[in-house]
Design an enzyme around this catalytic site. Structure first.
Site, short mmCIF file in Angstrom:
data_model
loop_
_atom_site.label_atom_id
_atom_site.label_comp_id
_atom_site.label_asym_id
_atom_site.label_seq_id
_atom_site.Cartn_x
_atom_site.Cartn_y
_atom_site.Cartn_z
N ASP A 167 44.88 9.74 83.14
CA ASP A 167 44.26 8.93 84.20
C ASP A 167 44.04 7.51 83.68
O ASP A 167 43.53 7.30 82.57
CB ASP A 167 42.91 9.54 84.60
N GLU A 183 46.40 7.07 90.50
CA GLU A 183 46.57 6.55 89.15
C GLU A 183 46.63 7.67 88.11
O GLU A 183 46.46 7.43 86.91
CB GLU A 183 45.42 5.58 88.80
#
Length: 685
Positions: A554, A597
């Site tokens: 992440d 993301e």
């Protein structure tokens, strides 16, 4: 020292050889006064700065503890070796005789082998650490050596010490037996003497050659012509070396290695008789006498002798069988040492070959993919002739995509591979032979001009799908293809399958279908494709007991990056992260954009420890890379398949939990899922 004491080194050599143990005599300061048959593991570890302090906690305290107790003490050291410390005395000076230094339990020497292969002993040369290891499997030799050494104990009377010393020092070559007449004891003593003369030669050979040397010794010593040495593998006996008729015969042993009848044969020092069912009544038919032998209490091998049924009573009458059983059991520890050396060298070769293949796979140009792929594999196997046949989904036919050394144009041939490849692919099992002419497939066409008869046909599968067949012939050395070649193909097969599947996807799917499994922004595969591959890899992991790991990645504080610099800048940052992931991937790894993301990387045949290193490399490279507006970091969680983590959802959940912990610990770090430390781990289903 006295004359008797000056003879001790010779006495120690003889005693150590008879009992199959190490003997090291040390003074109160740990100085070695004499030694015989010392374990090479002890020599290597004691010379190491890292491990010598651990040795000092065991053998280093043997003098103090044995003399304080006034008797023999036993201990198992940090290396898993069983030792006995016998307090001894010579002309008023006290010593300790450390005897044993041997593995008594199967799991102990297996653990030692693993430490030498890929653990904390891997820094040492295998040829040094396994030069002379001792594997007893029982206490008989240890007990005998201890009793003989206790004659020199300070608490023995002078009369008893003198009598015992005279016995052990003046009777070289004496072999103690239980029961039996003088002639039998003399025969067994002669067997032992002859075996010791062969032992030095045996330990200079490689594993397979040593098995043959031992068979030649048995053949010469007992006048036998047809023999074989069988190695225990996965509960069955597999032929490793053979002489005479057994050398050319395919042999199936119809008894498992854990059968209690074999244990009874070992205890009674007799063979297990195997007779072909169809020939049991015929006196002219043959039988196999199987002498099972143990290492560390586990049946690890067997000596097989083929004789005629009519000859069996003669062997019984001459009491030859018990002598053969004793010699076979005395040989197996030395042969096991060579097997362990071979196993370490083989695993090292396999690791290097797989690494070399993975590196080559990354460099293959898609324009000439099939030929380059085949060349890489053929070069590693040292095969002068090879072919790659792909299954056509529309017609189910095999089509040659690449060929090396072929005498005909396979690429233009139709209906190819019907003789062997088609059957191998349908069965889904590899085919390997040292003489294809003697198999049910028959010889190759004469105009193909094969130099040797050895051949491998290996199917490439993905889950239940049959993708391709690899064929190899004419090994450059002229030798036959063997188990190590097959094991290499099994190790790289998943990467080959992935590479073939990816290229097939691009070829047949066209732009539209390709887009359905590809993230349009980053060019990585998408979540849908990743989840399909997770199913396949976890199934393969269960079937072949191979590790598999998953990274969840992440981008830290990505919302703030978007808010401050705009979505276009955010898109560029994600593209750069994706590019870094691609740079760090191996041939079979799968990187995907999981959403927003968040990215995921599937790592087949990768342990959690190896995945940790890959994850750290990715994290550091992203941290050090230049992004348009500010530095970017990532948090990474990883998890590996286990008994508790068995489904795709389990693996994703566990890696996501580890990612959450990485975020909680301040971001920009890597965390590995630990079920024991995670209060929510019982949610894994």
């Amino acid at each position: 020292m006295s004359d008797e004491a000056s003879k001790k080194p010779k006495f120690l050599d003889r005693l150590a050889s008879e009992c199959g143990v190490a003997i090291v005599v040390q003074d109160a300061f740990g100085n070695v006064a004499a030694e015989a048959n010392n374990n090479s593991i002890c020599r290597v570890l004691l010379a190491s700065e890292e491990f010598s302090p651990l040795c000092g906690q065991y053998c280093g305290k043997a003098f103090e503890l044995s003399h304080r107790a006034g008797k023999t003490i036993e201990y198992t050291c940090h290396a898993g070796l069983t030792c006995r410390a016998v307090p001894v005395e010579d002309r008023g000076q006290k010593f300790v005789a450390i005897t044993g230094r041997t593995f008594l339990r199967t799991e102990s020497y297996r653990r030692a082998a693993e430490r030498a292969i890929k653990g904390d002993w891997s820094k040492f040369k295998p040829t040094e650490i396994f030069e002379n290891i001792l594997i007893s499997g029982n206490r008989e030799g240890l007990d005998k050596a201890s009793r003989r050494l206790e004659a020199f104990s300070p608490k023995r009377s002078e009369t008893a010490m003198a009598a015992r010393a005279t016995e052990v020092l003046d009777l070289p070559g004496r072999v103690e037996t239980v029961g039996g007449g003088l002639k039998e004891r003399e025969q067994e003593a002669a067997d032992a003497a002859h075996w010791r003369s062969v032992l030095g030669l045996l330990m200079t050979k490689d594993y397979h050659s040593a098995c043959r040397v031992f068979l030649e010794f048995i053949s010469e010593r007992f006048g036998l012509k047809s023999l074989a040495w069988f190695e225990a593998k996965q509960g069955s006996f597999m032929k490793n070396a053979a002489l005479g008729r057994l050398a050319s015969r395919e042999i199936r042993i119809g008894i498992k290695t854990d059968d209690e009848r074999l244990r009874k044969c070992i205890a009674e020092k007799r063979p297990f008789r195997l007779v072909e069912r169809a020939l049991q009544e015929a006196e002219s038919s043959t039988q196999l006498l199987l002498f099972p032998v143990t290492v560390g209490g586990e049946i690890r091998a067997a000596l097989g002798i083929e004789i005629r049924l009519s000859e069996f009573s003669n062997y019984l009458k001459n009491s030859v069988l018990s002598r053969i059983a004793r010699v076979a059991q005395s040989a197996v520890p030395q042969i096991e040492i060579l097997r362990l050396r071979y196993e370490i060298a083989r695993r090292d070769w396999l690791t290097r070959a797989v690494s070399r293949f993975n590196e080559s796979l990354k460099k293959i140009d898609a324009e000439d993919f099939w030929m380059q792929l085949l060349q890489v594999i053929a070069e590693i196997l040292q095969a002068e002739r090879a072919s790659l046949l792909i299954k056509q989904e529309e017609s189910d036919d095999l089509l040659a995509k690449a060929a090396i050394g072929a005498k005909t144009n396979l690429l233009a041939a139709k209906n190819i591979g019907q003789r062997i490849s088609r059957k191998v692919l349908d069965r889904g099992k590899a085919f390997i032979t040292d003489n294809v002419a003697k198999t049910g497939f028959g010889p190759a066409p004469a105009d193909w001009n094969y130099r040797t008869q050895s051949f491998i046909a290996f199917p490439i599968l993905m889950n239940e799908r049959r993708l391709a067949v690899l064929n190899f012939a004419d090994k450059a050395s002229g030798d036959a293809f063997g188990s190590s070649d097959l094991e290499l193909l099994q190790a790289i097969a998943p990467q080959i399958a992935v590479a073939i599947d990816r290229l097939a996807l691009k070829t047949k799917a066209g732009e539209f279908e390709q887009l359905s499994v590809t993230d349009p922004l980053t060019g990585l595969l998408n979540r849908r494709y990743l989840q399909e591959r997770l199913v396949e890899e976890l199934n393969r992991s269960k079937r072949y007991r191979q590790p598999v790991a998953l990274l969840m990645i992440d981008v830290d504080r990505f919302k703030a990056y978007n808010d401050n610099f705009g979505h276009l800048a955010g898109d560029e940052a994600l593209k750069k992260v994706a590019s870094i992931l691609k740079e760090n991937l191996r041939g079979a790894d799968v990187a995907a954009r999981f959403g927003g993301e968040e990215f995921a990387v599937l790592l087949p045949q990768t342990t959690a420890e190896e995945a940790q290193q890959i994850a750290e490399r990715i994290r550091r490279q992203i941290e050090r890379s230049e992004f348009p507006h500010r530095s970017v970091t990532v948090s990474i969680g990883l998890a590996g398949a286990s008994e508790d983590i068995i489904s795709p959802d389990d693996l994703i959940w566990a890696a996501d939990r580890a990612l959450y912990q990485a975020k909680e610990r301040g971001r920009n770090n890597v965390r590995t899922f630990d079920g024991d430390a995670d209060p929510l781990a019982n949610n894994v289903h």
